[in-house]
Design a protein around this motif. Sequence first.
Motif, PDB file in Angstrom:
ATOM      1  N   ASP A   7       0.844  -1.211   0.000  1.00 15.42           N
ATOM      2  CA  ASP A   7       0.000   0.000   0.000  1.00 15.42           C
ATOM      3  C   ASP A   7       0.873   1.253   0.000  1.00 15.42           C
ATOM      4  O   ASP A   7       0.653   2.184  -0.793  1.00 15.42           O
ATOM      5  N   ARG A  62       0.398  -6.523   1.173  1.00 16.01           N
ATOM      6  CA  ARG A  62      -0.754  -6.073   1.934  1.00 16.01           C
ATOM      7  C   ARG A  62      -1.964  -6.263   1.047  1.00 16.01           C
ATOM      8  O   ARG A  62      -2.022  -5.681  -0.046  1.00 16.01           O
ATOM      9  N   SER A 108      -5.285  -3.919  10.070  1.00 16.70           N
ATOM     10  CA  SER A 108      -4.816  -2.531   9.979  1.00 16.70           C
ATOM     11  C   SER A 108      -5.066  -1.840  11.311  1.00 16.70           C
ATOM     12  O   SER A 108      -5.968  -2.224  12.066  1.00 16.70           O
TER      13      SER A 108
END
Length: 205
Positions: free
Chosen positions: A107, A132, A172
């Motif tokens: 990301d 990710r 996350s």
Amino acid sequence: MRIAILGGTFDPIHNGHLQAAQAVSEVFELDELHFTPAFVPPHKSSSGITSAFHRFAMVALAIAQFPVFRLSSIEADTLKSRYSVETLESMHRTYPGSSFLFIAGTDMFHDITGWKDYRRLLELTSFAVVNRGGFAMREDIAPVEVVSESASISIVDQRQVYYLPFINEEVSATEIREEAKNKEGLEAWVPPQVAAYIYKHELYQ
Ligand code: ATP
């Protein structure tokens, strides 16, 4: 010395960071891996971010038992936002003759061309990019070497981008901050001592 750097907000540190750090330290036989929490990340505004002191405490609790992991105040000591390229210039001065590996998720790496002086950054460090979910690996920036979980890389080429596709801890910090409102269940995403710290200090309420 071979040193890896894992920068981030760490609001809070979680198992995704730890899985990535452990994999990189094993594959690249690191001497040290520095967790470097930002005081304020360049891409985020300071409002809404937990105090750097609490974020530091949580990283310290999470990494205490890992001999290779270090907690670095190199970014936070500036008490302002700091660019990765500045951190790497400073690391080269502090650890002359060392080679560096900068860890980033797909990301973050996706936006690399927006980072300050990213070409210079690529001269200062190799990259270990960890998967990710939902973000494809960017292959147009520098030569990419795909690394398997059982690999053992003892010579790290400067300016090389290594990709570790086998990282798969789908968590996350944003999700954790939401989850913390329920005041239970965080142990699935963060080490137990970090979960206890979050509850005790009523973070993310
Ligand atoms: P937020 O949800 O608040 O944006 P975050 O979970 O992305 O936070 P950061 O502290 O911003 O955490 O991330 C620091 C670094 O760790 C970044 O390079 C990011 O890509 C990487 N990272 C974060 N979570 C994971 C994960 N689950 N798997 C692999 N890498 C991760």
